[in-house]
Write a protein that holds these residues in place. Structure first.
Motif, PDB file in Angstrom:
ATOM      1  N   ILE A 143       0.841  -1.204   0.000  1.00 24.29           N
ATOM      2  CA  ILE A 143       0.000   0.000   0.000  1.00 24.29           C
ATOM      3  C   ILE A 143       0.879   1.259   0.000  1.00 24.29           C
ATOM      4  O   ILE A 143       0.622   2.217  -0.750  1.00 24.29           O
ATOM      5  CB  ILE A 143      -0.941  -0.004   1.221  1.00 24.29           C
ATOM      6  CG1 ILE A 143      -1.960  -1.137   1.101  1.00 24.29           C
ATOM      7  CG2 ILE A 143      -1.650   1.344   1.362  1.00 24.29           C
ATOM      8  CD1 ILE A 143      -2.819  -1.323   2.333  1.00 24.29           C
ATOM      9  N   SER A 144       1.925   1.263   0.827  1.00 23.93           N
ATOM     10  CA  SER A 144       2.831   2.417   0.879  1.00 23.93           C
ATOM     11  C   SER A 144       3.537   2.612  -0.453  1.00 23.93           C
ATOM     12  O   SER A 144       3.723   3.745  -0.927  1.00 23.93           O
ATOM     13  CB  SER A 144       3.860   2.236   1.999  1.00 23.93           C
ATOM     14  OG  SER A 144       3.245   2.071   3.251  1.00 23.93           O
ATOM     15  N   LEU A 145       3.912   1.503  -1.087  1.00 21.71           N
ATOM     16  CA  LEU A 145       4.599   1.576  -2.379  1.00 21.71           C
ATOM     17  C   LEU A 145       3.673   2.144  -3.451  1.00 21.71           C
ATOM     18  O   LEU A 145       4.075   2.987  -4.257  1.00 21.71           O
ATOM     19  CB  LEU A 145       5.084   0.177  -2.772  1.00 21.71           C
ATOM     20  CG  LEU A 145       6.153   0.095  -3.858  1.00 21.71           C
ATOM     21  CD1 LEU A 145       7.434   0.764  -3.395  1.00 21.71           C
ATOM     22  CD2 LEU A 145       6.423  -1.363  -4.209  1.00 21.71           C
ATOM     23  N   LEU A 161       8.320  11.703   3.034  1.00 16.38           N
ATOM     24  CA  LEU A 161       9.434  11.235   3.868  1.00 16.38           C
ATOM     25  C   LEU A 161       8.955  10.266   4.945  1.00 16.38           C
ATOM     26  O   LEU A 161       9.642   9.295   5.274  1.00 16.38           O
ATOM     27  CB  LEU A 161      10.145  12.426   4.508  1.00 16.38           C
ATOM     28  CG  LEU A 161      10.981  13.282   3.549  1.00 16.38           C
ATOM     29  CD1 LEU A 161      11.472  14.544   4.231  1.00 16.38           C
ATOM     30  CD2 LEU A 161      12.158  12.485   3.013  1.00 16.38           C
ATOM     31  N   GLY A 162       7.754  10.532   5.490  1.00 14.79           N
ATOM     32  CA  GLY A 162       7.182   9.590   6.445  1.00 14.79           C
ATOM     33  C   GLY A 162       6.917   8.235   5.820  1.00 14.79           C
ATOM     34  O   GLY A 162       7.152   7.188   6.444  1.00 14.79           O
ATOM     35  N   ILE A 168      11.138   1.703   4.684  1.00 12.31           N
ATOM     36  CA  ILE A 168      12.403   1.127   5.147  1.00 12.31           C
ATOM     37  C   ILE A 168      12.147   0.100   6.240  1.00 12.31           C
ATOM     38  O   ILE A 168      12.689  -1.019   6.224  1.00 12.31           O
ATOM     39  CB  ILE A 168      13.337   2.242   5.672  1.00 12.31           C
ATOM     40  CG1 ILE A 168      13.840   3.116   4.522  1.00 12.31           C
ATOM     41  CG2 ILE A 168      14.521   1.633   6.426  1.00 12.31           C
ATOM     42  CD1 ILE A 168      14.811   2.439   3.609  1.00 12.31           C
ATOM     43  N   TYR A 169      11.318   0.468   7.214  1.00 15.22           N
ATOM     44  CA  TYR A 169      11.008  -0.450   8.311  1.00 15.22           C
ATOM     45  C   TYR A 169      10.301  -1.702   7.802  1.00 15.22           C
ATOM     46  O   TYR A 169      10.685  -2.830   8.138  1.00 15.22           O
ATOM     47  CB  TYR A 169      10.147   0.251   9.356  1.00 15.22           C
ATOM     48  CG  TYR A 169       9.424  -0.712  10.275  1.00 15.22           C
ATOM     49  CD1 TYR A 169      10.125  -1.523  11.154  1.00 15.22           C
ATOM     50  CD2 TYR A 169       8.033  -0.835  10.232  1.00 15.22           C
ATOM     51  CE1 TYR A 169       9.476  -2.422  11.974  1.00 15.22           C
ATOM     52  CE2 TYR A 169       7.376  -1.728  11.053  1.00 15.22           C
ATOM     53  CZ  TYR A 169       8.095  -2.518  11.921  1.00 15.22           C
ATOM     54  OH  TYR A 169       7.446  -3.423  12.722  1.00 15.22           O
ATOM     55  N   LEU A 170       9.264  -1.516   6.966  1.00 14.64           N
ATOM     56  CA  LEU A 170       8.484  -2.657   6.493  1.00 14.64           C
ATOM     57  C   LEU A 170       9.316  -3.564   5.591  1.00 14.64           C
ATOM     58  O   LEU A 170       9.248  -4.792   5.709  1.00 14.64           O
ATOM     59  CB  LEU A 170       7.239  -2.168   5.744  1.00 14.64           C
ATOM     60  CG  LEU A 170       6.160  -1.491   6.607  1.00 14.64           C
ATOM     61  CD1 LEU A 170       5.066  -0.916   5.732  1.00 14.64           C
ATOM     62  CD2 LEU A 170       5.572  -2.478   7.616  1.00 14.64           C
ATOM     63  N   TRP A 212      15.324  -1.887  17.293  1.00 14.35           N
ATOM     64  CA  TRP A 212      15.562  -1.753  15.855  1.00 14.35           C
ATOM     65  C   TRP A 212      16.658  -2.711  15.378  1.00 14.35           C
ATOM     66  O   TRP A 212      17.757  -2.736  15.907  1.00 14.35           O
ATOM     67  CB  TRP A 212      15.963  -0.312  15.515  1.00 14.35           C
ATOM     68  CG  TRP A 212      16.295  -0.113  14.066  1.00 14.35           C
ATOM     69  CD1 TRP A 212      17.528   0.058  13.518  1.00 14.35           C
ATOM     70  CD2 TRP A 212      15.380  -0.086  12.972  1.00 14.35           C
ATOM     71  NE1 TRP A 212      17.444   0.199  12.160  1.00 14.35           N
ATOM     72  CE2 TRP A 212      16.125   0.120  11.789  1.00 14.35           C
ATOM     73  CE3 TRP A 212      13.986  -0.213  12.883  1.00 14.35           C
ATOM     74  CZ2 TRP A 212      15.529   0.197  10.529  1.00 14.35           C
ATOM     75  CZ3 TRP A 212      13.390  -0.137  11.629  1.00 14.35           C
ATOM     76  CH2 TRP A 212      14.150   0.076  10.477  1.00 14.35           C
ATOM     77  N   ASN A 213      16.335  -3.520  14.364  1.00 12.78           N
ATOM     78  CA  ASN A 213      17.318  -4.356  13.658  1.00 12.78           C
ATOM     79  C   ASN A 213      18.258  -5.078  14.630  1.00 12.78           C
ATOM     80  O   ASN A 213      19.450  -4.799  14.716  1.00 12.78           O
ATOM     81  CB  ASN A 213      18.129  -3.500  12.687  1.00 12.78           C
ATOM     82  CG  ASN A 213      18.695  -4.326  11.542  1.00 12.78           C
ATOM     83  OD1 ASN A 213      18.755  -5.555  11.622  1.00 12.78           O
ATOM     84  ND2 ASN A 213      19.101  -3.661  10.491  1.00 12.78           N
TER      85      ASN A 213
END
Length: 350
Positions: A143-145, A161-162, A168-170, A212-213
């Protein structure tokens, strides 16, 4: 007849196969030759050609997605695992895998996983959670893409940017989650969460240290933070300052590795903005660490306040220093086009 885009994609896929065959062959050398040498300088010398090869292999690829995955998995994670392996530490060591078979060695070396026999982070107590969250995150990624692909010009730059932060996270969680599922299905290795709900972070220490990661956090702790702290603690600095220097050094190395990964994708000389991003966060984490030491836990803000402040700081500083090198080079546009071409080829052949 295949379209030009599909033919180009097939050519890139063939290049990816060649690169990964070289990776597997090299890791067989590590398993059969380097592992038989005594730990220390001799094993390190035997692995120096491997470090070099794994650093230049991403240059043989042209697709943003293929470069990103190969450079992150191999140039960063595998090289750092092998660096620990030179002194018989880390997930590839004999102490972690005393009866490691070749398939297990290759799997742990190639994928962002660790041997489940010795966990420093919580393993996945409820594997069904990943099976449930992975399709949801994949859907949100799609959806974001689509939103960026179809409506980028209409959206406010801050929203764009959000969305990039979200992507990046997904993308990271989806790729690492799929890797975990594949490894679990083939070898039965216990699953680990790639991240631990970073959107619930209540401080930068919480974000970088526990959420994170987690694979990168684990490797940086053992390859940078612990050695720097142990060398400086005592004769040079006290425990607290040695910890601070080790912390800053870890963020510096992370920044330099990101600069290298960005170079693979953009093929543009680094501007060092990404390094500044990680150094800034390293300094801020050190300040948080000092404030907690000085004032104790009573200074902590309620999570209702600290959570949005933390996430806002990460997003704002990422928009300022992390994303500009990628946006200026057009890497974001290239990656979106590659995803679209991949979908078109898959749908067209189905």
């Amino acid at each position: 007849m295949s379209s030009p885009k599909c033919m180009e994609f097939e050519g890139e896929f063939k290049s990816l196969i060649k690169v990964w065959l070289k990776i597997l062959a090299t890791l067989c050398y590590c398993y059969f030759i380097s592992s038989k040498l005594p730990k220390g300088i001799f094993r390190f010398l035997s692995l120096t050609p491997v470090f070099y090869l794994f650093t230049i292999l991403p240059l043989q690829l042209s697709s943003v997605l293929q470069i990103s995955i190969t450079s992150f998995f191999i140039t960063w994670l595998t090289n750092f695992k092998l660096l620990l392996f030179t002194i018989d530490l880390g997930p590839l060591s004999s102490s972690s895998s005393p009866k490691s078979s070749l398939p297990l060695f290759l799997t742990i070396a190639c994928f962002p996983i660790r041997n489940p026999q010795k966990q420093t982070y919580p393993s996945m107590q409820n594997p069904s959670k990943l099976h449930l969250l992975l399709p949801i995150k994949t859907l949100l990624f799609g959806i974001s893409l689509v939103a960026l692909n179809d409506h980028k010009q209409k959206l406010h730059p801050k929203i764009v940017l959000g969305l990039y932060c979200t992507l990046i996270y997904l993308m990271l969680d989806v790729i690492l989650g799929i890797s975990n599922l594949l490894v679990n299905a083939t070898l039965g290795i216990e699953l680990e969460f790639p991240s631990n709900d970073p959107y619930f972070s209540t401080s930068l220490r919480d974000f970088w240290g526990r959420r994170w990661n987690l694979m990168v956090t684990y490797l940086l702790r053992h390859t940078v933070y612990n050695p720097v702290r142990s060398v400086l603690c005592g004769p040079v600095l006290g425990p607290w300052w040695a910890s601070v220097v080790g912390l800053i050094a870890s963020f510096l190395v992370s920044g330099l590795m990101h600069e290298l990964l960005f170079y693979y994708v953009t093929r543009v000389s680094p501007t060092w903005e990404v390094t500044c991003f990680f150094l800034l966060h390293g300094v801020c984490v050190a300040v948080e660490f000092g404030v907690v030491k000085w004032l104790g836990d009573k200074w902590r803000l309620h999570w209702v306040v600290s959570l949005p402040i933390t996430l806002a700081f990460v997003v704002v500083t990422a928009s300022w220093l992390f994303f500009p090198p990628l946006l200026r080079s057009g890497a974001d546009e290239r990656s979106i086009k590659e995803f679209n071409s991949l979908i078109d080829c898959v749908v067209g052949k189905s």
